[in-house]
Design a protein around this motif. Structure first.
Motif, PDB file in Angstrom:
ATOM      1  N   SER A 291       0.857  -1.178   0.000  1.00 49.31           N
ATOM      2  CA  SER A 291       0.000   0.000   0.000  1.00 49.31           C
ATOM      3  C   SER A 291       0.895   1.231   0.000  1.00 49.31           C
ATOM      4  CB  SER A 291      -0.907   0.002   1.226  1.00 49.31           C
ATOM      5  OG  SER A 291      -1.721   1.154   1.224  1.00 49.31           O
ATOM      6  N   ASP A 292       0.832   2.001  -1.070  1.00 54.40           N
ATOM      7  CA  ASP A 292       1.638   3.218  -1.226  1.00 54.40           C
ATOM      8  C   ASP A 292       0.728   4.324  -1.749  1.00 54.40           C
ATOM      9  OD1 ASP A 292       3.685   5.058  -1.486  1.00 54.40           O
ATOM     10  OD2 ASP A 292       4.627   4.053  -3.200  1.00 54.40           O
ATOM     11  N   PRO A 293      -0.250   4.784  -0.934  1.00 55.19           N
ATOM     12  CA  PRO A 293      -1.244   5.741  -1.435  1.00 55.19           C
ATOM     13  C   PRO A 293      -0.666   7.065  -1.897  1.00 55.19           C
ATOM     14  CG  PRO A 293      -1.503   5.405   0.940  1.00 55.19           C
ATOM     15  CD  PRO A 293      -0.469   4.433   0.459  1.00 55.19           C
ATOM     16  N   LEU A 294       0.411   7.535  -1.306  1.00 53.51           N
ATOM     17  CA  LEU A 294       0.981   8.819  -1.715  1.00 53.51           C
ATOM     18  C   LEU A 294       1.915   8.664  -2.902  1.00 53.51           C
ATOM     19  CD1 LEU A 294       1.658  10.446   1.778  1.00 53.51           C
ATOM     20  CD2 LEU A 294      -0.340  10.673   0.301  1.00 53.51           C
ATOM     21  N   GLY A 295       2.597   7.525  -3.006  1.00 55.18           N
ATOM     22  CA  GLY A 295       3.528   7.301  -4.108  1.00 55.18           C
ATOM     23  C   GLY A 295       2.877   6.699  -5.338  1.00 55.18           C
ATOM     24  N   GLY A 296       1.675   6.164  -5.185  1.00 47.19           N
ATOM     25  CA  GLY A 296       0.954   5.601  -6.312  1.00 47.19           C
ATOM     26  C   GLY A 296       1.480   4.271  -6.805  1.00 47.19           C
ATOM     27  N   ASN A 297       2.240   3.559  -5.977  1.00 47.88           N
ATOM     28  CA  ASN A 297       2.825   2.285  -6.394  1.00 47.88           C
ATOM     29  C   ASN A 297       2.226   1.105  -5.638  1.00 47.88           C
ATOM     30  OD1 ASN A 297       4.717   3.487  -8.210  1.00 47.88           O
ATOM     31  ND2 ASN A 297       5.874   4.164  -6.427  1.00 47.88           N
TER      32      ASN A 297
ATOM     33  N   ILE B 143      -7.584   0.846  -0.504  1.00 44.83           N
ATOM     34  CA  ILE B 143      -8.058   1.470   0.734  1.00 44.83           C
ATOM     35  C   ILE B 143      -9.520   1.825   0.531  1.00 44.83           C
ATOM     36  CG2 ILE B 143      -7.847   3.421   2.308  1.00 44.83           C
ATOM     37  CD1 ILE B 143      -4.847   3.424   1.680  1.00 44.83           C
ATOM     38  N   VAL B 144     -10.382   1.257   1.391  1.00 43.23           N
ATOM     39  CA  VAL B 144     -11.827   1.449   1.294  1.00 43.23           C
ATOM     40  C   VAL B 144     -12.331   1.908   2.657  1.00 43.23           C
ATOM     41  CG1 VAL B 144     -14.031   0.329   0.818  1.00 43.23           C
ATOM     42  CG2 VAL B 144     -11.997  -0.407  -0.424  1.00 43.23           C
ATOM     43  N   ASN B 145     -12.906   3.108   2.716  1.00 44.46           N
ATOM     44  CA  ASN B 145     -13.463   3.653   3.966  1.00 44.46           C
ATOM     45  C   ASN B 145     -12.484   3.563   5.131  1.00 44.46           C
ATOM     46  OD1 ASN B 145     -15.905   4.233   2.661  1.00 44.46           O
ATOM     47  ND2 ASN B 145     -16.676   2.176   3.062  1.00 44.46           N
ATOM     48  N   GLY B 146     -11.226   3.904   4.889  1.00 45.84           N
ATOM     49  CA  GLY B 146     -10.213   3.916   5.936  1.00 45.84           C
ATOM     50  C   GLY B 146      -9.653   2.557   6.293  1.00 45.84           C
TER      51      GLY B 146
END
Length: 117
Positions: A52-58, A64-67
Motif C-alpha cells: 500500500s503506497d497511497p501517496l507514491g501511487g505504487n 483502501i476502502v473507507n479507511g
C-alpha cells in the motif's frame, strides 16, 4: 503487526484480508490512508506481495476502502496447503536518513489463515 481471525481458504479462491488499524514494526500506530505498508506473504516456498503506497501511487494487490486497508489475494501463486506467513515492511518519513525514510522490517510471522484443498 497483522492480526487476522483464524480461517481456512480453499485454493484457488480469491480472498481479502481487511485491516482497520495497524502498528508499525516498532508498535507505533500507522495512518493507513497515507502510510507505505508492505507485506511479503509466504506459503511453502512461494511468495506474494501486497504493498500500500497511497501517496507514491505504487500500490500492489491492495486497496483502501473507507479507511480500511484491503490486502487482495487473486491469482496468487500458492498451490499447496499450509499457513500463510509474512514479513511486514514499513516506510516512515525520517530526515535523519539520506533517503528521507526509515525502512523497518518485522521478523517472519505466521497468520491464522490456512490454505486448504
Amino acid at each position: 503487526m497483522l492480526v487476522v481471525p483464524a480461517q481456512s481458504i480453499k485454493i484457488p479462491s480469491d480472498f481479502a484480508i481487511v485491516v482497520d488499524s495497524m502498528t508499525d514494526s516498532n508498535g507505533n500506530a500507522i495512518d493507513i490512508s497515507t502510510a507505505f505498508i508492505g507485506f511479503k506473504f509466504y506459503c511453502n516456498g512461494k511468495t506474494y506481495d501486497c504493498v500500500s503506497d497511497p501517496l507514491g501511487g505504487n500500490s500492489i494487490n491492495t486497496n483502501i476502502v473507507n479507511g480500511e486497508l484491503w490486502l487482495l489475494f487473486e491469482d496468487y501463486p500458492f498451490d499447496s496447503t499450509g499457513f500463510l506467513s509474512y514479513v511486514q515492511h514499513d516506510r516512515v518519513e525520517d530526515d535523519k536518513f539520506k533517503s528521507g525514510y526509515n525502512d523497518t522490517y518485522s521478523a517472519l510471522e505466521q497468520t491464522k489463515i490456512r490454505l486448504v484443498r
